[in-house]
Design an enzyme around this catalytic site. Structure first.
Site, PDB file in Angstrom:
ATOM      1  N   SER A   1      10.355   2.870   5.824  1.00  0.00           N
ATOM      2  CA  SER A   1       8.916   2.708   6.009  1.00  0.00           C
ATOM      3  C   SER A   1       8.272   3.951   6.607  1.00  0.00           C
ATOM      4  O   SER A   1       8.947   4.794   7.199  1.00  0.00           O
ATOM      5  CB  SER A   1       8.625   1.514   6.916  1.00  0.00           C
ATOM      6  OG  SER A   1       9.051   0.304   6.316  1.00  0.00           O
TER       7      SER A   1
ATOM      8  N   GLU B   1     -10.518   2.653  12.603  1.00  0.00           N
ATOM      9  CA  GLU B   1      -9.196   2.178  12.201  1.00  0.00           C
ATOM     10  C   GLU B   1      -8.268   1.958  13.401  1.00  0.00           C
ATOM     11  O   GLU B   1      -7.557   0.953  13.467  1.00  0.00           O
ATOM     12  CB  GLU B   1      -8.566   3.191  11.240  1.00  0.00           C
ATOM     13  CG  GLU B   1      -7.214   2.757  10.696  1.00  0.00           C
ATOM     14  CD  GLU B   1      -6.651   3.755   9.703  1.00  0.00           C
ATOM     15  OE1 GLU B   1      -5.429   3.731   9.484  1.00  0.00           O
ATOM     16  OE2 GLU B   1      -7.432   4.568   9.156  1.00  0.00           O
TER      17      GLU B   1
ATOM     18  N   ALA C   1     -15.102   1.005  16.609  1.00  0.00           N
ATOM     19  CA  ALA C   1     -14.754  -0.005  15.602  1.00  0.00           C
ATOM     20  C   ALA C   1     -14.047   0.638  14.421  1.00  0.00           C
ATOM     21  O   ALA C   1     -14.050   0.101  13.316  1.00  0.00           O
ATOM     22  CB  ALA C   1     -16.010  -0.750  15.142  1.00  0.00           C
TER      23      ALA C   1
ATOM     24  N   CYS D   1       0.823  -1.213   0.000  1.00  0.00           N
ATOM     25  CA  CYS D   1       0.000   0.000   0.000  1.00  0.00           C
ATOM     26  C   CYS D   1       0.855   1.260   0.000  1.00  0.00           C
ATOM     27  O   CYS D   1       0.401   2.322  -0.442  1.00  0.00           O
ATOM     28  CB  CYS D   1      -0.940  -0.003   1.199  1.00  0.00           C
ATOM     29  SG  CYS D   1      -0.094  -0.103   2.799  1.00  0.00           S
ATOM     30  N   ASN D   2       2.086   1.159   0.472  1.00  0.00           N
ATOM     31  CA  ASN D   2       2.934   2.350   0.572  1.00  0.00           C
ATOM     32  C   ASN D   2       4.022   2.432  -0.487  1.00  0.00           C
ATOM     33  O   ASN D   2       4.697   3.451  -0.593  1.00  0.00           O
ATOM     34  CB  ASN D   2       3.599   2.417   1.958  1.00  0.00           C
ATOM     35  CG  ASN D   2       2.640   2.886   3.021  1.00  0.00           C
ATOM     36  OD1 ASN D   2       1.743   3.686   2.752  1.00  0.00           O
ATOM     37  ND2 ASN D   2       2.792   2.374   4.227  1.00  0.00           N
TER      38      ASN D   2
END
Length: 418
Positions: A107, A190, A188, A50-51
């Site tokens: 990262s 992230e 609920a 995703c990154n």
């Protein structure tokens, strides 16, 4: 051969562009097949998360534009859409970059461990599609070894650097093992999802998810094997929780001092841990005044995260030193492999000369010519053929006044031996 790393990541490109360049599992298989048959690419690995999306290729010529063109074409993009957002590294820098990525130094969260598993998966996929040969086998095994060494010898992954992870670490610090605790998660979203994932690794006795929208809570609870309650049930069920971690979007507190007092009475004042990571707060600050209630706010956790991030940055410096040394070692191995190729080529050429002259001598013997003259002729011709190229090189170096080259040739030919 040239090793090239070409990619985009969270530092160089927007999430919209990263989404366009990402590879789905189906696309990855097709892409690796295409790269396998690319005319200039000998080895290739694609890392897609995703990154980041990165291509690691071992190519015959240092032609990074060909890789960029292929990437743009594969995803149906104009090269200009990628030009300003990609980074390109070659050889030493490419190897160093791969090792830094695998160790979590590149990262979004410094030192995060998930990327190593993702690189291992990328390597395995490439291997299944024939994209791994000698050089990349050595490179990626070296990279996995470096990542393991960094994890073992530094504290790069020892400290919590996300609020969610810090919340779970705090609970573990207070309770030790969590396998006998009941945990109540409120919300609920992230953040609570991340908390739940970290919690699940420590197998609490029970996890309950409380949320305004039951359907959303059920989805999360199903992933972690938890139970579900509505927020309206909190006054009747709060006493069952040893640990309460809350993160909702409520503008008003959900848990007040009175509710906790009632819960503690029903628990016979068995202590409770409250971790409030919501902004605005979900739990009234006065809860922390109760003798058997221990309340930590997001500010408390952020202080822990900041301190731990500083520790990771110090560990990252140690990791960089390890990576630099291992990058040098890989470069040395590459050079040794080049010498192996030269030696093999030189021996093959010498063997060819020998076979040619021996065959001619044997033919002469079979025709009845004098054996002694044939042996002398063979020795002279073999000597002349094998010394021709070194002789020319010495003469040329001497003509150019290149004393260092003359000395090196002399050393290479063993003329300095006593």
């Amino acid at each position: 051969m040239t090793i090239i790393a070409l990619g985009i990541n969270h530092k160089t490109a927007s999430v919209e562009l990263r989404e366009k360049v990402a590879f789905s599992p189906e696309q990855l298989s097709t892409a690796l097949q295409e790269l396998k048959h690319h005319p200039v690419i000998k080895e290739s690995v694609i890392v897609s998360t995703c990154n980041r999306t990165e291509m690691y290729c071992n190519v015959e010529e240092a032609n990074s534009q060909a890789l960029l063109s292929w990437l743009a074409s594969f995803h149906g993009l104009n090269e200009s859409a990628l030009n300003d957002n990609v980074y390109i590294h070659q050889n030493h820098d490419a190897v160093n970059h791969l090792m830094r990525v695998a160790c979590g130094l590149d990262s979004l969260v410094l030192g995060e461990p998930q990327i190593l598993g993702q690189i291992k998966q990328a390597y395995n996929s490439a291997k299944q599609h024939g994209g791994i040969r000698l050089h990349f086998e050595r490179l990626f095994q070296k990279t996995f070894s470096v990542a393991k060494q960094v994890r073992t010898e530094t504290d790069i992954g020892a400290s919590a650097v996300s609020v969610a992870y810090a919340a779970v670490n705090l609970a573990r610090h207070i309770y030790g093992q969590l396998d006998k605790t009941n945990v109540l998660l409120i919300g609920a979203g992230e953040t609570i999802e991340l908390v739940a994932k970290h919690l699940a690794q420590h197998s609490p006795k029970r996890i309950t998810v409380a949320n305004r929208t039951i359907e959303r809570a059920e989805g999360l609870a199903a992933e972690i094997g938890g139970d579900v309650i509505a927020l309206a049930q909190l006054p009747d069920t709060l006493h069952q929780a040893d640990i309460v971690i809350s993160s909702t979007a409520s503008t008003l507190p959900i848990i007040g001092k009175g509710m906790v007092e009632q819960a503690l009475k029903r628990r016979k004042h068995k202590p409770m841990l409250f971790v409030d990571i919501a902004v605005p707060r979900d739990i009234e600050a006065q809860v922390g005044e109760l003798d058997d209630a221990y309340l930590y706010s997001v500010d408390d956790l952020q202080a822990i995260v900041s301190e731990n991030m500083a520790n990771r940055e110090q560990a990252a410096k140690q990791a960089e030193e390890i990576i630099d040394q291992r990058t040098i070692e890989f470069a040395q191995w590459q050079r040794s492999m080049q010498s192996v190729d030269v030696i093999r080529e030189y021996r093959s050429a010498s063997e060819h000369v020998k076979n040619e002259l021996v065959e001619k001598a044997l033919n002469q013997l079979s025709s009845g010519k004098d054996a002694e003259s044939i042996i002398i002729e063979l020795a002279n011709k073999l000597t002349n053929r094998l010394t021709h190229a070194p002789t020319r090189a010495i003469q040329e170096a001497a003509k150019q006044g290149d004393i260092a080259m003359v000395a090196q040739l002399k050393h290479s030919l063993g003329l300095e031996q006593e």
